[in-house]
Design a protein around this motif. Structure first.
Motif, PDB file in Angstrom:
ATOM      1  N   MET A  40       0.820  -1.392  -0.109  1.00  0.00           N
ATOM      2  CA  MET A  40       0.061  -0.030  -0.285  1.00  0.00           C
ATOM      3  C   MET A  40       0.785   1.227   0.001  1.00  0.00           C
ATOM      4  O   MET A  40       2.011   1.131   0.571  1.00  0.00           O
ATOM      5  CB  MET A  40      -0.906   0.120   1.282  1.00  0.00           C
ATOM      6  CG  MET A  40      -1.995  -0.926   1.480  1.00  0.00           C
ATOM      7  SD  MET A  40      -3.334  -1.024   0.251  1.00  0.00           S
ATOM      8  CE  MET A  40      -4.012   0.775   0.938  1.00  0.00           C
ATOM      9  N   MET A  41       0.431   2.167  -0.573  1.00  0.00           N
ATOM     10  CA  MET A  41       0.919   3.509  -0.464  1.00  0.00           C
ATOM     11  C   MET A  41       0.024   4.574  -0.317  1.00  0.00           C
ATOM     12  O   MET A  41      -1.155   4.457  -0.628  1.00  0.00           O
ATOM     13  CB  MET A  41       1.806   3.790  -1.917  1.00  0.00           C
ATOM     14  CG  MET A  41       2.866   3.079  -2.239  1.00  0.00           C
ATOM     15  SD  MET A  41       3.709   3.567  -3.759  1.00  0.00           S
ATOM     16  CE  MET A  41       4.336   5.340  -3.846  1.00  0.00           C
ATOM     17  N   SER A  42       0.497   5.609   0.379  1.00  0.00           N
ATOM     18  CA  SER A  42      -0.263   6.931   0.526  1.00  0.00           C
ATOM     19  C   SER A  42       0.632   7.919   0.764  1.00  0.00           C
ATOM     20  O   SER A  42       1.857   7.751   1.096  1.00  0.00           O
ATOM     21  CB  SER A  42      -1.024   6.827   1.918  1.00  0.00           C
ATOM     22  OG  SER A  42      -0.399   6.679   3.314  1.00  0.00           O
ATOM     23  N   GLY A  43       0.243   9.146   0.923  1.00  0.00           N
ATOM     24  CA  GLY A  43       1.223  10.444   1.250  1.00  0.00           C
ATOM     25  C   GLY A  43       0.432  11.625   0.964  1.00  0.00           C
ATOM     26  O   GLY A  43      -0.779  11.693   1.146  1.00  0.00           O
ATOM     27  N   SER A  44       1.275  12.613   0.639  1.00  0.00           N
ATOM     28  CA  SER A  44       0.965  14.144   0.763  1.00  0.00           C
ATOM     29  C   SER A  44       1.805  14.792  -0.028  1.00  0.00           C
ATOM     30  O   SER A  44       2.938  14.451  -0.263  1.00  0.00           O
ATOM     31  CB  SER A  44       0.732  14.668   2.075  1.00  0.00           C
ATOM     32  OG  SER A  44       1.984  14.582   2.529  1.00  0.00           O
ATOM     33  N   TYR A  45       1.210  15.850  -0.652  1.00  0.00           N
ATOM     34  CA  TYR A  45       1.968  17.063  -1.471  1.00  0.00           C
ATOM     35  C   TYR A  45       1.909  18.319  -0.668  1.00  0.00           C
ATOM     36  O   TYR A  45       0.590  18.712  -0.264  1.00  0.00           O
ATOM     37  CB  TYR A  45       1.311  17.194  -2.717  1.00  0.00           C
ATOM     38  CG  TYR A  45       1.440  15.853  -3.647  1.00  0.00           C
ATOM     39  CD1 TYR A  45       2.911  15.227  -3.948  1.00  0.00           C
ATOM     40  CD2 TYR A  45       0.538  15.372  -4.306  1.00  0.00           C
ATOM     41  CE1 TYR A  45       2.812  14.157  -4.787  1.00  0.00           C
ATOM     42  CE2 TYR A  45       0.521  14.403  -5.240  1.00  0.00           C
ATOM     43  CZ  TYR A  45       1.820  13.730  -5.507  1.00  0.00           C
ATOM     44  OH  TYR A  45       1.727  12.824  -6.112  1.00  0.00           O
ATOM     45  N   THR A  46       2.883  18.880  -0.567  1.00  0.00           N
ATOM     46  CA  THR A  46       2.863  20.076   0.166  1.00  0.00           C
ATOM     47  C   THR A  46       2.859  21.368  -1.165  1.00  0.00           C
ATOM     48  O   THR A  46       3.701  21.234  -2.074  1.00  0.00           O
ATOM     49  CB  THR A  46       4.063  20.462   1.035  1.00  0.00           C
ATOM     50  OG1 THR A  46       4.168  19.612   2.118  1.00  0.00           O
ATOM     51  CG2 THR A  46       4.144  21.891   1.410  1.00  0.00           C
ATOM     52  N   PHE A  47       1.778  22.163  -0.969  1.00  0.00           N
ATOM     53  CA  PHE A  47       1.615  23.187  -1.955  1.00  0.00           C
ATOM     54  C   PHE A  47       1.740  24.530  -1.404  1.00  0.00           C
ATOM     55  O   PHE A  47       1.632  24.728  -0.295  1.00  0.00           O
ATOM     56  CB  PHE A  47       0.387  23.241  -2.537  1.00  0.00           C
ATOM     57  CG  PHE A  47       0.110  21.988  -3.657  1.00  0.00           C
ATOM     58  CD1 PHE A  47       0.480  22.167  -5.115  1.00  0.00           C
ATOM     59  CD2 PHE A  47      -0.602  20.787  -3.020  1.00  0.00           C
ATOM     60  CE1 PHE A  47      -0.014  20.969  -5.786  1.00  0.00           C
ATOM     61  CE2 PHE A  47      -0.796  19.593  -3.901  1.00  0.00           C
ATOM     62  CZ  PHE A  47      -0.413  19.857  -5.250  1.00  0.00           C
ATOM     63  N   VAL A  48       2.371  25.481  -2.420  1.00  0.00           N
ATOM     64  CA  VAL A  48       2.553  26.811  -1.742  1.00  0.00           C
ATOM     65  C   VAL A  48       1.870  27.914  -3.063  1.00  0.00           C
ATOM     66  O   VAL A  48       2.230  27.559  -3.876  1.00  0.00           O
ATOM     67  CB  VAL A  48       4.202  27.190  -1.630  1.00  0.00           C
ATOM     68  CG1 VAL A  48       4.227  28.737  -1.130  1.00  0.00           C
ATOM     69  CG2 VAL A  48       4.764  26.272  -0.487  1.00  0.00           C
TER      70      VAL A  48
END
Length: 138
Positions: free
Chosen positions: A104-112
């Motif tokens: 399984m994979m999960s995650g996040s992206y940081t946006f500015v």
């Protein structure tokens, strides 16, 4: 999760940023007898907000079917820091090798934003399934 043909599509929306993932097992890249299983995944992000955002960081949590965990952090995605104006989409493909037949994979992206505001968009958990994973009795 939505399905399209045989490929599953996983989606999440955070503050108007839709992240969709479509994983695919790569049999031709894998060597099950040597404990190598490889997946490609395609990410499509769509900016449904009123703000222009630039993706600056990525974070992945990966767990294989043997319970081994990996964390991957880095700048941008595939060597890019895409800038998405309202209504824009960005699509890329990458890969994930594991030493187990599933995970399984999960995650996040940081946006500015252009004015320095920051937010974190969730990448939905998605399964890395191969035909080599044995069904376990319940």
């Amino acid at each position: 999760m939505a399905t399209s043909g045989k490929l599953a599509r996983f989606e999440a929306v955070t503050d108007g940023m839709k992240i969709a993932v479509t994983p695919k097992f790569l049999d031709e890249e894998s060597a099950p007898a040597k404990g190598r299983f490889v997946w490609a995944y395609t990410i499509e992000m769509e900016n449904g907000s009123d703000t222009t955002w630039t993706l600056t960081l990525r974070h992945w949590d990966i767990i294989d079917s043997f319970g081994r965990r990996q964390t991957v952090d880095g700048e941008g995605v595939v060597g890019q820091t895409p800038r998405l104006e309202p209504g824009d989409t960005f699509r890329y493909s990458s890969g994930a090798p594991l030493a187990a037949p599933s995970g399984m994979m999960s995650g996040s992206y940081t946006f500015v934003s252009d004015n320095g505001a920051e937010f974190i968009a969730r990448v939905p958990a998605f399964s890395l399934d191969s035909p080599y994973d044995q069904v376990r009795p319940s």
